[in-house]
Design a protein around this motif. Structure first.
Motif, PDB file in Angstrom:
ATOM      1  N   GLU A  87     109.061  16.939 -18.466  1.00 32.11           N
ATOM      2  CA  GLU A  87     109.449  16.643 -19.843  1.00 32.11           C
ATOM      3  C   GLU A  87     110.950  16.775 -20.060  1.00 32.11           C
ATOM      4  O   GLU A  87     111.562  15.959 -20.760  1.00 32.11           O
ATOM      5  CB  GLU A  87     108.687  17.565 -20.797  1.00 32.11           C
ATOM      6  CG  GLU A  87     108.821  17.181 -22.241  1.00 32.11           C
ATOM      7  CD  GLU A  87     107.842  17.940 -23.135  1.00 32.11           C
ATOM      8  OE1 GLU A  87     108.046  17.926 -24.366  1.00 32.11           O
ATOM      9  OE2 GLU A  87     106.883  18.529 -22.597  1.00 32.11           O
ATOM     10  N   GLN A 134     103.003  14.771 -22.366  1.00 35.88           N
ATOM     11  CA  GLN A 134     102.699  14.040 -23.593  1.00 35.88           C
ATOM     12  C   GLN A 134     103.778  13.051 -24.026  1.00 35.88           C
ATOM     13  O   GLN A 134     103.452  11.929 -24.423  1.00 35.88           O
ATOM     14  CB  GLN A 134     102.421  15.038 -24.725  1.00 35.88           C
ATOM     15  CG  GLN A 134     100.992  15.554 -24.766  1.00 35.88           C
ATOM     16  CD  GLN A 134      99.993  14.447 -25.057  1.00 35.88           C
ATOM     17  OE1 GLN A 134     100.239  13.579 -25.899  1.00 35.88           O
ATOM     18  NE2 GLN A 134      98.868  14.475 -24.365  1.00 35.88           N
ATOM     19  N   PRO A 135     105.069  13.411 -23.983  1.00 36.39           N
ATOM     20  CA  PRO A 135     106.081  12.429 -24.395  1.00 36.39           C
ATOM     21  C   PRO A 135     106.013  11.124 -23.608  1.00 36.39           C
ATOM     22  O   PRO A 135     106.202  10.038 -24.181  1.00 36.39           O
ATOM     23  CB  PRO A 135     107.406  13.164 -24.154  1.00 36.39           C
ATOM     24  CG  PRO A 135     107.057  14.607 -24.298  1.00 36.39           C
ATOM     25  CD  PRO A 135     105.678  14.737 -23.737  1.00 36.39           C
ATOM     26  N   LEU A 137     103.333   9.864 -22.287  1.00 33.60           N
ATOM     27  CA  LEU A 137     102.126   9.171 -22.733  1.00 33.60           C
ATOM     28  C   LEU A 137     102.387   8.429 -24.046  1.00 33.60           C
ATOM     29  O   LEU A 137     102.003   7.257 -24.207  1.00 33.60           O
ATOM     30  CB  LEU A 137     101.002  10.196 -22.910  1.00 33.60           C
ATOM     31  CG  LEU A 137      99.552   9.733 -22.777  1.00 33.60           C
ATOM     32  CD1 LEU A 137      99.312   9.085 -21.422  1.00 33.60           C
ATOM     33  CD2 LEU A 137      98.604  10.903 -22.969  1.00 33.60           C
ATOM     34  N   HIS A 138     103.049   9.108 -24.975  1.00 29.22           N
ATOM     35  CA  HIS A 138     103.363   8.480 -26.261  1.00 29.22           C
ATOM     36  C   HIS A 138     104.341   7.319 -26.077  1.00 29.22           C
ATOM     37  O   HIS A 138     104.224   6.275 -26.741  1.00 29.22           O
ATOM     38  CB  HIS A 138     103.939   9.531 -27.221  1.00 29.22           C
ATOM     39  CG  HIS A 138     102.959  10.579 -27.595  1.00 29.22           C
ATOM     40  ND1 HIS A 138     103.319  11.869 -27.929  1.00 29.22           N
ATOM     41  CD2 HIS A 138     101.597  10.545 -27.670  1.00 29.22           C
ATOM     42  CE1 HIS A 138     102.227  12.576 -28.199  1.00 29.22           C
ATOM     43  NE2 HIS A 138     101.168  11.797 -28.046  1.00 29.22           N
ATOM     44  N   PHE A 139     105.311   7.485 -25.177  1.00 28.18           N
ATOM     45  CA  PHE A 139     106.266   6.418 -24.891  1.00 28.18           C
ATOM     46  C   PHE A 139     105.546   5.175 -24.378  1.00 28.18           C
ATOM     47  O   PHE A 139     105.816   4.045 -24.816  1.00 28.18           O
ATOM     48  CB  PHE A 139     107.280   6.916 -23.857  1.00 28.18           C
ATOM     49  CG  PHE A 139     108.102   5.833 -23.226  1.00 28.18           C
ATOM     50  CD1 PHE A 139     109.215   5.308 -23.869  1.00 28.18           C
ATOM     51  CD2 PHE A 139     107.771   5.327 -21.966  1.00 28.18           C
ATOM     52  CE1 PHE A 139     109.970   4.303 -23.290  1.00 28.18           C
ATOM     53  CE2 PHE A 139     108.516   4.322 -21.372  1.00 28.18           C
ATOM     54  CZ  PHE A 139     109.622   3.815 -22.038  1.00 28.18           C
ATOM     55  N   CYS A 141     102.387   4.247 -24.828  1.00 27.44           N
ATOM     56  CA  CYS A 141     101.567   3.602 -25.851  1.00 27.44           C
ATOM     57  C   CYS A 141     102.427   2.883 -26.890  1.00 27.44           C
ATOM     58  O   CYS A 141     102.044   1.815 -27.389  1.00 27.44           O
ATOM     59  CB  CYS A 141     100.696   4.642 -26.553  1.00 27.44           C
ATOM     60  SG  CYS A 141      99.395   5.322 -25.502  1.00 27.44           S
ATOM     61  N   SER A 142     103.586   3.441 -27.212  1.00 30.65           N
ATOM     62  CA  SER A 142     104.409   2.879 -28.292  1.00 30.65           C
ATOM     63  C   SER A 142     105.259   1.700 -27.839  1.00 30.65           C
ATOM     64  O   SER A 142     105.794   0.971 -28.671  1.00 30.65           O
ATOM     65  CB  SER A 142     105.323   3.968 -28.859  1.00 30.65           C
ATOM     66  OG  SER A 142     106.223   4.431 -27.859  1.00 30.65           O
ATOM     67  N   SER A 175      95.097  12.167 -20.519  1.00 36.30           N
ATOM     68  CA  SER A 175      95.096  12.274 -21.977  1.00 36.30           C
ATOM     69  C   SER A 175      94.016  13.236 -22.459  1.00 36.30           C
ATOM     70  O   SER A 175      94.197  13.940 -23.450  1.00 36.30           O
ATOM     71  CB  SER A 175      94.913  10.900 -22.616  1.00 36.30           C
ATOM     72  OG  SER A 175      93.645  10.362 -22.294  1.00 36.30           O
ATOM     73  N   GLU A 179      95.233  16.824 -24.447  1.00 35.66           N
ATOM     74  CA  GLU A 179      94.939  16.907 -25.872  1.00 35.66           C
ATOM     75  C   GLU A 179      93.654  17.687 -26.083  1.00 35.66           C
ATOM     76  O   GLU A 179      92.798  17.777 -25.215  1.00 35.66           O
ATOM     77  CB  GLU A 179      94.841  15.508 -26.479  1.00 35.66           C
ATOM     78  CG  GLU A 179      96.170  14.742 -26.400  1.00 35.66           C
ATOM     79  CD  GLU A 179      96.162  13.466 -27.209  1.00 35.66           C
ATOM     80  OE1 GLU A 179      95.374  13.377 -28.167  1.00 35.66           O
ATOM     81  OE2 GLU A 179      96.961  12.574 -26.887  1.00 35.66           O
ATOM     82  N   ALA A 193      94.516   9.103 -28.357  1.00 39.98           N
ATOM     83  CA  ALA A 193      95.013   7.749 -28.641  1.00 39.98           C
ATOM     84  C   ALA A 193      94.990   6.842 -27.417  1.00 39.98           C
ATOM     85  O   ALA A 193      94.447   5.727 -27.448  1.00 39.98           O
ATOM     86  CB  ALA A 193      96.415   7.841 -29.228  1.00 39.98           C
ATOM     87  N   CYS A 194      95.621   7.298 -26.329  1.00 48.71           N
ATOM     88  CA  CYS A 194      95.682   6.456 -25.118  1.00 48.71           C
ATOM     89  C   CYS A 194      94.291   6.210 -24.558  1.00 48.71           C
ATOM     90  O   CYS A 194      93.963   5.100 -24.129  1.00 48.71           O
ATOM     91  CB  CYS A 194      96.570   7.116 -24.068  1.00 48.71           C
ATOM     92  SG  CYS A 194      98.266   6.521 -24.120  1.00 48.71           S
TER      93      CYS A 194
END
Length: 837
Positions: A87, A134-135, A137-139, A141-142, A175, A179, A193-194
């Motif tokens: 991270e 997590q960052p 993973l969010h990157f 998806c976004s 994921s 989570e 989400a993912c």
């Protein structure tokens, strides 16, 4: 990272980013990536990037190139993924606005570079390395990364498609790990989400009209349930399965869907999940439906997989076994009409006409039988099978198949005639049938058919139409069943049947030993050796052997023009010696029955044969004899070993020299057993000067063991040096107490001491030592017990052991050497010195 590497790294990064430089070898780039993986594995901080800004400069420079080469762009994508795996480093690269330009919408996936499979593969690998927090993973998806991965599942490159599928499995499981969502039920659950995106993609693909999308999703599901997701996430596994079960069932019933082979693998992976193990319910009903609706070829792997499961409903097991038995049942029913024997099954799982149709087709007949026979062989090899196999009927079906294949059976039924035509001289089916026949010899229920079985095996051994590979398999099956026959005759006194079969076997063996085909002669000798190993203590076997011409023919093959045959003849003669030379009632006729002549002949082969295989066989046989205590009294053994190692140490084949060291090790162990009260155990310091110890040293010195062992330490072939060091460490452990093993003795200033000091210096040179004496010389006397005792105590054998066990390229493959090689390859080191490896 070492200071030396930190100094070299900026030059390497600059060279990689320079488009004028020639492209580097892919192996170098892969090694560089491996180095970065090792650097980042244990250190999650951003120090690597902070201390080495050249890494981010490299990424920036490559991204600034108008048309970077695919290999450098691929390297950069993978490097960035590795660096972003923690991270803190991810945030550092985000601040530099690099990750979006690599893995986001503005990255290579929208450029012409994306057309190269190397770049697409590197993008997937980079993302896989990055998604461990997590960052990331969010990157993903976004920035639309998930849609890219979904699309890559259908990539024309199988490597890219497979990597994309593995990445989706990783993302879903990660994921769930990272989570706190909990699966409550199929209706009340909250996927992360993912994970939700992946599950939705799977469900939509399964409902699409695209066969390729359906197959991709089924493969993804199979990989997912086959991973630790299915074992470690039981609740989520059940939720996912219940959401797709109806669709999977519809695929089984729709003949238009071409995904049945993938369905079988998927169901098997789901069955392995703890959620469904041993429970009745809708899932197992779906499995039984699959066994019914899949073709026998498709259902076979599913059936054998189910039978291997520890927990599976018994009715499902029986149905799975029935699937595997159906082709064998059809074979038995087709072989005779009216039926002479009952088939294997009272009722079938699927329509028997389907199996009959497959066996009636020349193209599918062999494939179905080979697959089924292989599956049955696997089941027969299992120690614990939770269903009973009908071994007698199975044996009859295997015999029938073999008779079909060589034309010895002429069935009257139309189906039988068709199958017979399809199988005549079919080597594939013959080999599979003989393999499973050999496996069946372990079972105890087939005694009533043993006479008929040997009729078929002997027919194959006699037939000129039997190919060399099938003949080899026939020999292997025959040797297994001869052991079974011998056990049977011991228990029920069927001596006459056994003796008649053995006589027939030796008659055909005599014929095959004279074959013009070297593969046949070689297989015949291997068969003879296998029989001798298992049956040499049986009176009937020895009588039939000595009454035949096999001994003479085997001796003749020691001079065969083919080296493989000579090697097999050596092995056969070595094992025959347990009957002809070393047994208490050994015969006294013929050269092969004379111990001295046999030893002399094999020693001649060891000294003079131009090929390595026969020489390796000789040293191996000598070691077997030594282990079995066949070389006589200690004095005879000492002389025997001395003669052998003096021959072996000059052999050009390193495996022969290694075999000599194994012989020495066995000799040392046996001699220590004979002369010491407590074999194998290190002695105390009070005993080291005792008479048995001195006698041991004298025996080893007279046999010239130490010269051979110490010279072998400097052998140019590392396995030889390693084995010699192991033997010497073992000897030192016997002659010296354990407390001294890590503290070598001081060497005094005596003639012996000076010789040992010279020996130490020579050993440090390893295989570069060119002045190692061949007969002791002035430097050290390898036949002097006092000098050898001092050598064992003074030379640091443990240090030598560590040196010998280092990889030969441990210097050349160091990170520093790798960086120097890269700089040298691009011409930035003036002296242009490059390590070769």
């Amino acid at each position: 990272m070492t200071r030396e590497c930190a100094v070299l790294l900026p030059g390497v990064c600059a060279a990689l980013a320079d488009p004028r430089q020639p492209g580097l070898d892919d192996t170098c780039l892969e090694k560089l990536l491996d180095w970065f993986r090792s650097l980042t594995w244990f250190d999650p901080t951003a120090e690597l990037l902070q201390d080495n800004p050249c890494l981010t400069e490299l990424i920036t420079s490559v991204l600034a190139l108008p048309d970077p080469s695919p290999s450098i762009l691929s390297f950069t994508l993978q490097l960035a993924g590795i660096l972003a795996s923690s991270e803190s480093r991810f945030q550092h690269l985000q601040q530099e606005k690099l990750l979006g330009r690599l893995f986001g919408r503005e990255g290579p996936r929208g450029s012409t570079a994306w057309e190269d499979a190397l770049v697409r593969s590197a993008w997937v690998k980079g993302v896989h390395s990055m998604v461990h927090h997590q960052p990331a993973l969010h990157f993903l998806c976004s920035t639309g990364g998930m849609d890219v991965i979904f699309a890559l599942q259908g990539d024309p490159s199988l490597f890219v498609a497979s990597a994309a599928s593995q990445l989706l499995v990783h993302i879903l499981t990660f994921s769930l790990e990272s989570e706190t969502s909990k699966a409550l039920s199929a209706k009340d659950c909250d996927w992360p989400a993912c994970a939700q995106m992946i599950v939705k993609h799977i469900e939509e693909s399964l409902q699409s009209s695209s066969a390729s999308h359906i197959e991709q999703s089924l493969k993804l599901l199979s990989s997912l349930f086959g991973s630790y997701f299915g074992s470690c996430y039981a609740a989520w596994t059940e939720v996912l399965w219940l959401g797709i079960a109806k669709q999977i069932e519809s695929f089984l019933l729709e003949e238009t869907v071409q995904a049945q082979p993938v369905l079988a693998n998927l169901l098997l992976n789901v069955a392995r999940s703890p959620v469904f193990c041993g429970t009745a319910g809708s899932f197992w009903a779906l499995v039984t439906s699959a066994l019914e609706h899949l073709t026998p070829v498709q259902a076979g792997p599913l059936a054998v997989g189910l039978l291997k499961l520890c927990k599976c409903p018994q009715d499902v097991r029986i149905q799975a076994l029935t699937v595997l038995l159906q082709p064998m049942d059809c074979i038995l029913r087709a072989a005779s009409q009216p039926l002479e024997y009952a088939g294997l099954l009272d009722e079938s799982v699927s329509d028997p006409v389907t199996v009959e149709s497959l066996l009636s087709s020349k193209t599918s007949c062999a494939s179905l039988l080979c697959q089924t026979l292989t599956h049955l062989e696997k089941l027969l090899s299992l120690k614990h099978l939770r269903v009973d196999l009908p071994c007698v009927s199975l044996l009859r079906s295997f015999m029938t198949i073999l008779q079909f294949c060589n034309g010895f059976l002429s069935p009257t039924s139309p189906l039988g005639s068709t199958i017979s035509r399809n199988l005549i001289n079919c080597f594939r089916v013959q080999k599979s049938a003989l393999d499973v026949l050999a496996a069946l010899s372990e079972k105890k229920d087939c005694d009533t058919l043993i006479g008929n079985l040997f009729d078929i095996l002997l027919a194959y051994l006699h037939s000129p139409n039997t190919s060399p590979t099938v003949l080899k398999k026939t020999f292997q099956a025959t040797s297994k069943w001869l052991v079974h026959l011998q056990e049977l005759s011991c228990s029920n006194s069927q001596w006459q049947q056994t003796e008649k079969i053995l006589e027939d076997v030796f008659l055909v063996l005599q014929k095959r030993l004279c074959s013009p085909c070297w593969e046949v002669r070689d297989s015949s000798l291997e068969f003879l050796t296998a029989m001798v190993k298992c049956l040499r203590d049986q009176k009937e076997f020895r009588h039939c052997l000595l009454s035949s011409e096999v001994l003479r023919l085997t001796e003749n093959l020691l001079e065969d023009p083919e080296s493989y045959v000579r090697a097999s003849a050596v092995t056969a003669v070595g094992h025959l010696a347990f009957i002809t030379c070393f047994a208490p009632e050994s015969p006294v006729i013929g050269n092969l029955c004379n111990k001295e002549n046999t030893v002399a002949k094999l020693q001649e082969i060891l000294s003079t044969d131009s090929e390595g295989f026969p020489r390796r066989a000789v040293i191996s046989i000598f070691t077997v004899w030594l282990r079995e205590g066949c070389t006589g009294q200690l004095e005879d053994t000492e002389q025997f070993v001395s003669r052998v190692i003096q021959t072996v140490e000059h052999d050009l084949d390193w495996e022969v020299r290694l075999g000599g060291l194994e012989l020495v090790e066995v000799f040392c162990s046996q001699t220590i057993c004979q002369l010491s009260q407590c074999p194998y155990a290190p002695v105390s310091s009070a005993v080291t000067s005792s008479t048995p110890q001195n006698e041991l040293l004298q025996v080893f010195c007279r046999a010239k063991l130490f010269g051979f062992l110490f010279r072998s330490l400097c052998d140019c072939d590392k396995p030889v040096g390693q084995r010699a060091c192991d033997v010497l460490i073992g000897l030192r452990g016997h002659f010296y107490p354990m407390s001294t093993l890590e503290n070598p003795q001081e060497i005094g200033d005596s003639p012996a001491g000076r010789g040992i000091a010279w020996l130490q210096r020579t050993l440090r040179q390893g295989s570069l030592a060119q002045n190692f004496p061949t007969d002791g010389g002035d430097e050290v006397d390898f036949q002097d017990p006092e000098s050898m005792m001092l050598a064992l105590g003074a030379i640091d054998l443990l240090e030598l052991h560590d040196e010998l066990n280092k990889s030969s390229d441990h210097v050349e493959e160091s990170p520093q050497s790798l960086l120097q090689d890269i700089l040298a390859a691009v011409g930035t080191i003036e002296d242009n010195e490059v390590d070769c490896y």
